[in-house]
Motif scaffolding. Sequence first.
Motif, PDB file in Angstrom:
ATOM      1  N   LEU A 114      -7.667   9.746  -3.924  1.00 19.00           N
ATOM      2  CA  LEU A 114      -7.989  10.193  -2.393  1.00 19.00           C
ATOM      3  C   LEU A 114      -8.601  11.555  -2.472  1.00 19.00           C
ATOM      4  O   LEU A 114      -8.235  12.464  -3.098  1.00 19.00           O
ATOM      5  CB  LEU A 114      -6.421  10.180  -1.821  1.00 19.00           C
ATOM      6  CG  LEU A 114      -5.931   8.647  -1.769  1.00 19.00           C
ATOM      7  CD1 LEU A 114      -4.507   9.032  -1.156  1.00 19.00           C
ATOM      8  CD2 LEU A 114      -6.694   7.698  -1.096  1.00 19.00           C
TER       9      LEU A 114
ATOM     10  N   SER B 217       1.044  -1.447  -0.017  1.00 18.42           N
ATOM     11  CA  SER B 217      -0.088   0.073  -0.001  1.00 18.42           C
ATOM     12  C   SER B 217       0.956   1.138  -0.027  1.00 18.42           C
ATOM     13  O   SER B 217       1.851   1.509   0.788  1.00 18.42           O
ATOM     14  CB  SER B 217      -0.873  -0.065   1.114  1.00 18.42           C
ATOM     15  OG  SER B 217      -1.788   1.171   1.283  1.00 18.42           O
ATOM     16  N   VAL B 218       0.745   2.158  -1.075  1.00 16.37           N
ATOM     17  CA  VAL B 218       1.498   3.183  -1.201  1.00 16.37           C
ATOM     18  C   VAL B 218       0.785   4.300  -1.642  1.00 16.37           C
ATOM     19  O   VAL B 218      -0.030   4.365  -2.520  1.00 16.37           O
ATOM     20  CB  VAL B 218       2.706   3.028  -2.184  1.00 16.37           C
ATOM     21  CG1 VAL B 218       3.584   4.296  -2.510  1.00 16.37           C
ATOM     22  CG2 VAL B 218       3.478   1.727  -1.917  1.00 16.37           C
ATOM     23  N   VAL B 219       1.022   5.567  -0.855  1.00 18.67           N
ATOM     24  CA  VAL B 219      -0.002   7.089  -1.261  1.00 18.67           C
ATOM     25  C   VAL B 219       1.177   7.438  -2.344  1.00 18.67           C
ATOM     26  O   VAL B 219       2.254   7.945  -1.934  1.00 18.67           O
ATOM     27  CB  VAL B 219      -0.058   7.770  -0.042  1.00 18.67           C
ATOM     28  CG1 VAL B 219      -0.857   8.939  -0.621  1.00 18.67           C
ATOM     29  CG2 VAL B 219      -1.191   6.941   0.742  1.00 18.67           C
TER      30      VAL B 219
ATOM     31  N   GLU C 283       3.068   2.919   3.037  1.00 24.44           N
ATOM     32  CA  GLU C 283       2.228   2.736   4.066  1.00 24.44           C
ATOM     33  C   GLU C 283       2.645   1.127   4.701  1.00 24.44           C
ATOM     34  O   GLU C 283       2.625   0.846   5.839  1.00 24.44           O
ATOM     35  CB  GLU C 283       0.859   2.656   3.787  1.00 24.44           C
ATOM     36  CG  GLU C 283       0.183   4.067   3.559  1.00 24.44           C
ATOM     37  CD  GLU C 283      -1.203   4.299   3.183  1.00 24.44           C
ATOM     38  OE1 GLU C 283      -1.843   5.348   3.254  1.00 24.44           O
ATOM     39  OE2 GLU C 283      -1.685   3.426   2.484  1.00 24.44           O
TER      40      GLU C 283
ATOM     41  N   GLU D   6      -6.603   4.082  -6.222  1.00 32.22           N
ATOM     42  CA  GLU D   6      -8.081   4.601  -5.828  1.00 32.22           C
ATOM     43  C   GLU D   6      -7.633   6.200  -5.585  1.00 32.22           C
ATOM     44  O   GLU D   6      -6.394   6.403  -4.941  1.00 32.22           O
ATOM     45  CB  GLU D   6      -8.488   4.026  -4.836  1.00 32.22           C
ATOM     46  CG  GLU D   6      -8.342   2.709  -4.531  1.00 32.22           C
ATOM     47  CD  GLU D   6      -8.545   1.967  -3.188  1.00 32.22           C
ATOM     48  OE1 GLU D   6      -8.305   2.736  -2.309  1.00 32.22           O
ATOM     49  OE2 GLU D   6      -8.978   0.805  -3.103  1.00 32.22           O
TER      50      GLU D   6
ATOM     51  N   CYS E 252      -3.417   9.421  -4.830  1.00 34.78           N
ATOM     52  CA  CYS E 252      -4.162   8.434  -4.916  1.00 34.78           C
ATOM     53  C   CYS E 252      -3.227   7.133  -4.079  1.00 34.78           C
ATOM     54  O   CYS E 252      -2.079   7.301  -3.838  1.00 34.78           O
ATOM     55  CB  CYS E 252      -4.394   7.660  -6.371  1.00 34.78           C
ATOM     56  SG  CYS E 252      -2.973   7.209  -7.190  1.00 34.78           S
ATOM     57  N   ARG E 253      -3.916   6.097  -3.871  1.00 34.22           N
ATOM     58  CA  ARG E 253      -3.362   5.096  -3.036  1.00 34.22           C
ATOM     59  C   ARG E 253      -3.074   3.675  -4.091  1.00 34.22           C
ATOM     60  O   ARG E 253      -4.078   3.332  -4.755  1.00 34.22           O
ATOM     61  CB  ARG E 253      -4.309   4.457  -2.144  1.00 34.22           C
ATOM     62  CG  ARG E 253      -3.708   3.244  -1.069  1.00 34.22           C
ATOM     63  CD  ARG E 253      -4.293   3.031   0.120  1.00 34.22           C
ATOM     64  NE  ARG E 253      -4.250   3.924   1.160  1.00 34.22           N
ATOM     65  CZ  ARG E 253      -5.186   4.738   1.547  1.00 34.22           C
ATOM     66  NH1 ARG E 253      -6.147   4.922   0.971  1.00 34.22           N
ATOM     67  NH2 ARG E 253      -4.656   5.770   2.589  1.00 34.22           N
TER      68      ARG E 253
ATOM     69  N   ARG F 134      -2.493  -0.325  -4.376  1.00 38.13           N
ATOM     70  CA  ARG F 134      -2.435  -1.190  -3.814  1.00 38.13           C
ATOM     71  C   ARG F 134      -1.975  -2.574  -4.571  1.00 38.13           C
ATOM     72  O   ARG F 134      -2.380  -2.522  -5.961  1.00 38.13           O
ATOM     73  CB  ARG F 134      -3.708  -1.713  -3.048  1.00 38.13           C
ATOM     74  CG  ARG F 134      -4.123  -1.075  -1.895  1.00 38.13           C
ATOM     75  CD  ARG F 134      -5.315  -1.512  -1.191  1.00 38.13           C
ATOM     76  NE  ARG F 134      -5.747  -0.807   0.028  1.00 38.13           N
ATOM     77  CZ  ARG F 134      -5.128  -0.848   1.137  1.00 38.13           C
ATOM     78  NH1 ARG F 134      -4.163  -1.829   1.256  1.00 38.13           N
ATOM     79  NH2 ARG F 134      -5.619   0.122   2.088  1.00 38.13           N
TER      80      ARG F 134
END
Length: 317
Positions: free
Chosen positions: A265, A242-244, A296, A263, A270-271, A273
């Motif tokens: 934000l 998980s990385v922003v 993350e 996704e 965005c995030r 996965r």
Amino acid sequence: MANTSARMLRLLSLLQTHRYWPGSELADRLEVSARTLRRDVDRLRELGYPVDAARGVAGGYQLQAGAAMPPLLLDDEEAVAIAVGLRSAAAGAVAGFEETSVRALAKVIQLLPPRLRRRIDALQAVTTPGVFGGGPVLDALTLTTLAMACRGEERLRFDYAPREGEAARRHVEPHRLVSLGRRWYLVAWDLDRGDWRSFRVDRLTAPEPTGARFRPRELPGGDPVEWLRSRMRTIPSRYDVSVVIQTDAATIRGFVGNWGRAEELPEGGCRLRMNVDDLGWPVMVLGVLAVPFTVESPDELRDLARRTGEALVRHAG
């Protein structure tokens, strides 16, 4: 029934896309009698195409490698160059062309005379391909052996080292080679287990065609790629990433495709996965995007990204 020239081109196309054709099936495809088929095969032989015939009720036709190249308007150097280029593309040097390259390479290798095969093998032995993105380096001979067995509907035996457990000899009916992500997979019916299985080609060694033909079974769903993807979704991965990332989701989706979920934000960015076994792939994604990001999870990805960045700065000169 098509005219003779068109029918012979159709016959040649069928022989080059299928290792062995029963005579009755081939005649039905061409909508001709067995006698007309024999005459067309004789015409191909006169043109230099080495077509073998098996007599009897179960007899048929097979295009074999001959003492010389068939009249494809290629000299020896051109034939070697094409085969070497296809091997490079099959290893992933040209993104998007891996499966097409393996199918074409299987056809070329099947028709090459032994003297040209030796030249290609010698060249391959002293060259080292570079694989973009950290994917495993594969033996092109293994890929073409598998491709020819799939096309020829011929049972295979090979040694396979699974993700967990000991290596074992497997006996399968090969269905299709699939290039997915950065890896090759063989989709096949496992004769010992009585079920469909997928095999990573980089874990597969010593493939040996048995000479035994089989009638193809129907793969559930019909689409080998979708079947493989559905199977892989049920296999737990080693890392849940998980990385922003400070960019838009469309940019990330265009880069990672189906191998990640991006996704948007509300606060911007965005995030991303990903479920992976090897953290080298997400590190490469982050490096190529070249935008700010926050890891993350997992901690191992943060450490690897830091070490990779430090190494790049240290060796950049």
